[in-house]
Design an enzyme around this catalytic site. Structure first.
Site, mmCIF file in Angstrom:
data_model
loop_
_atom_site.group_PDB
_atom_site.id
_atom_site.type_symbol
_atom_site.label_atom_id
_atom_site.label_comp_id
_atom_site.label_asym_id
_atom_site.label_seq_id
_atom_site.Cartn_x
_atom_site.Cartn_y
_atom_site.Cartn_z
ATOM 1 C CB SER A 53 5.179 -9.376 -25.171
ATOM 2 O OG SER A 53 5.648 -10.702 -25.234
ATOM 3 C CE1 TYR A 94 1.655 -11.028 -20.971
ATOM 4 C CE2 TYR A 94 2.773 -11.983 -22.865
ATOM 5 C CZ TYR A 94 2.780 -11.161 -21.760
ATOM 6 O OH TYR A 94 3.931 -10.460 -21.443
HETATM 7 N N1 NAD Z 1 8.948 -11.084 -17.844
HETATM 8 C C1 NAD Z 1 8.869 -11.356 -19.123
HETATM 9 O O1 NAD Z 1 9.442 -12.352 -19.589
HETATM 10 C C2 NAD Z 1 8.095 -10.446 -20.053
HETATM 11 C C3 NAD Z 1 8.245 -10.639 -21.426
HETATM 12 C C4 NAD Z 1 7.561 -9.801 -22.300
HETATM 13 C C5 NAD Z 1 6.753 -8.798 -21.807
HETATM 14 N N2 NAD Z 1 6.600 -8.641 -20.460
HETATM 15 C C6 NAD Z 1 5.742 -7.550 -20.013
HETATM 16 O O2 NAD Z 1 6.493 -6.660 -19.204
HETATM 17 C C7 NAD Z 1 5.621 -5.972 -18.303
HETATM 18 C C8 NAD Z 1 6.195 -6.019 -16.892
HETATM 19 O O3 NAD Z 1 6.175 -7.354 -16.421
HETATM 20 P P1 NAD Z 1 7.321 -7.946 -15.484
HETATM 21 O O4 NAD Z 1 8.108 -8.866 -16.293
HETATM 22 O O5 NAD Z 1 8.015 -6.848 -14.769
HETATM 23 O O6 NAD Z 1 6.423 -8.838 -14.483
HETATM 24 P P2 NAD Z 1 5.896 -8.581 -12.995
HETATM 25 O O7 NAD Z 1 4.782 -9.528 -12.818
HETATM 26 O O8 NAD Z 1 7.029 -8.632 -12.043
HETATM 27 O O9 NAD Z 1 5.375 -7.070 -12.990
HETATM 28 C C9 NAD Z 1 4.084 -6.696 -13.407
HETATM 29 C C10 NAD Z 1 3.638 -5.521 -12.545
HETATM 30 O O10 NAD Z 1 2.342 -5.097 -13.008
HETATM 31 C C11 NAD Z 1 1.528 -4.901 -11.865
HETATM 32 N N3 NAD Z 1 0.104 -5.051 -12.215
HETATM 33 C C12 NAD Z 1 -0.576 -6.180 -12.520
HETATM 34 N N4 NAD Z 1 -1.884 -5.898 -12.710
HETATM 35 C C13 NAD Z 1 -2.011 -4.551 -12.535
HETATM 36 C C14 NAD Z 1 -3.109 -3.654 -12.613
HETATM 37 N N5 NAD Z 1 -4.350 -4.090 -12.903
HETATM 38 N N6 NAD Z 1 -2.886 -2.340 -12.394
HETATM 39 C C15 NAD Z 1 -1.637 -1.888 -12.079
HETATM 40 N N7 NAD Z 1 -0.569 -2.691 -11.976
HETATM 41 C C16 NAD Z 1 -0.765 -4.006 -12.212
HETATM 42 C C17 NAD Z 1 1.976 -5.982 -10.881
HETATM 43 O O11 NAD Z 1 1.537 -5.691 -9.564
HETATM 44 C C18 NAD Z 1 3.487 -5.915 -11.062
HETATM 45 O O12 NAD Z 1 4.077 -4.935 -10.232
HETATM 46 C C19 NAD Z 1 4.260 -6.638 -18.464
HETATM 47 O O13 NAD Z 1 3.444 -5.859 -19.323
HETATM 48 C C20 NAD Z 1 4.584 -7.957 -19.140
HETATM 49 O O14 NAD Z 1 3.496 -8.456 -19.885
HETATM 50 C C21 NAD Z 1 7.252 -9.454 -19.576
#
Ligand code: NAD
Length: 261
Positions: free
Chosen positions: A140, A153
């Site tokens: 991130s 986080y």
């Molecule tokens: N959305 C943002 O702004 C952002 C920014 C930086 C980084 N991220 C990172 O990107 C990645 C994807 O997030 P996203 O934005 O698609 O959000 P999201 O919440 O839509 O997707 C996260 C996915 O991870 C799954 N998940 C959660 N816990 C889990 C577990 N214990 N085992 C298996 N799967 C699990 C959830 O069910 C979901 O499908 C994450 O690592 C998040 O930290 C997101």
């Protein structure tokens, strides 16, 4: 010719958001994709939509080592080998550090940090056995800078950047490249929980976030999960053949510098 023809890639957290777009794009580029998540109904429906023979769903709680072993076995049963991994699953919790309950801090570490560690540990030997391949870890922008109220986080995302560097050093001789994507604000349920709430006014939430990011982000908008998927594709295919051990920020310029306006 697809950029991932012949490859077999596990994508964690693939039922929605960035993982979903990575699974869709990787399959469109010729990979066979193993979608892994704890949201079984959504993950299974998506794998079905992508198509039998192109995609399979496995239940995988990334924080559990026995789940990883079962997922790797299922991937090999479905597609014969594994030569790619996108460690994408993650959770976010908001709290001031001094108010964060220990179990909340530990839960975020368990999923984000230990989940990425277990992914590398469980899948790297399979990638080596398949003749080499790639690992992409989802960190991130909070993996390379601080952000108030998301201390647990932020700590895990810094840890993922560190794990990425160490894994790249240790796995290079085994033909495995390891890099990290560092997204800024991306338009998924994580940054906009209203997407999951049937009671919420989705349009109003989207507009409020749009106005916020228009001010904060030099490119003037939130990022789309498809844009992160294209970076993960670059890091998973031969276009990045001389790159390993690096974090790649994808944030519309948010971290480029301090704004004066
Ligand atoms: N959305 C943002 O702004 C952002 C920014 C930086 C980084 N991220 C990172 O990107 C990645 C994807 O997030 P996203 O934005 O698609 O959000 P999201 O919440 O839509 O997707 C996260 C996915 O991870 C799954 N998940 C959660 N816990 C889990 C577990 N214990 N085992 C298996 N799967 C699990 C959830 O069910 C979901 O499908 C994450 O690592 C998040 O930290 C997101």
């Amino acid at each position: 010719m697809g950029k991932l023809d012949g490859r077999v890639v596990i994508v964690t957290g693939a039922a929605r958001g960035q993982g979903e777009q990575e699974a869709r794009l990787f399959a469109a580029e010729g990979a066979r994709v193993v979608l892994a998540d704890v949201l079984d109904d959504q993950g299974e429906a998506l794998a079905k939509e992508i198509g039998e023979g192109r995609a399979a769903y496995v239940h995988l709680d990334v924080s559990r080592e026995d789940d990883w072993q079962a997922a790797v076995a299922a991937a090999k049963r479905a597609f014969g080998k594994v030569d790619g991994l996108v460690n994408n699953a993650g959770i976010l919790r908001f709290n001031e550090l001094t108010s964060t309950p220990l179990d909340e801090f530990q839960q975020v570490i368990q999923v984000n940090q230990i989940g990425a560690f277990l992914g590398i540990k469980s899948v790297a030997p399979e990638i080596e056995a398949a003749g080499g391949g790639t690992i992409v870890n989802t960190a991130s922008y909070t993996g390379v800078t601080g952000m108030a109220y998301v201390g647990a986080y932020t700590a895990t995302k810094h840890a993922i950047v560190g794990l990425t560097r160490v894994a790249a050093l240790e796995l290079a001789a085994r033909g495995i490249r390891v890099n990290a994507v560092c997204p800024g604000a991306i338009d998924t349920a994580m940054s906009n929980p209203a997407q999951l709430d049937p009671e919420a006014d989705g349009e109003a939430a989207a507009q409020a976030l749009g106005e916020l990011y228009a001010k904060l982000v030099p490119l003037g908008r939130v990022g789309q999960p498809e844009e992160v998927a294209r970076l993960a594709l670059f890091l998973s295919c031969q276009d990045s053949s001389y790159i390993t051990g690096q974090p790649f920020v994808i944030d519309g310029g948010w971290l480029a510098g301090v704004s004066v306006l």
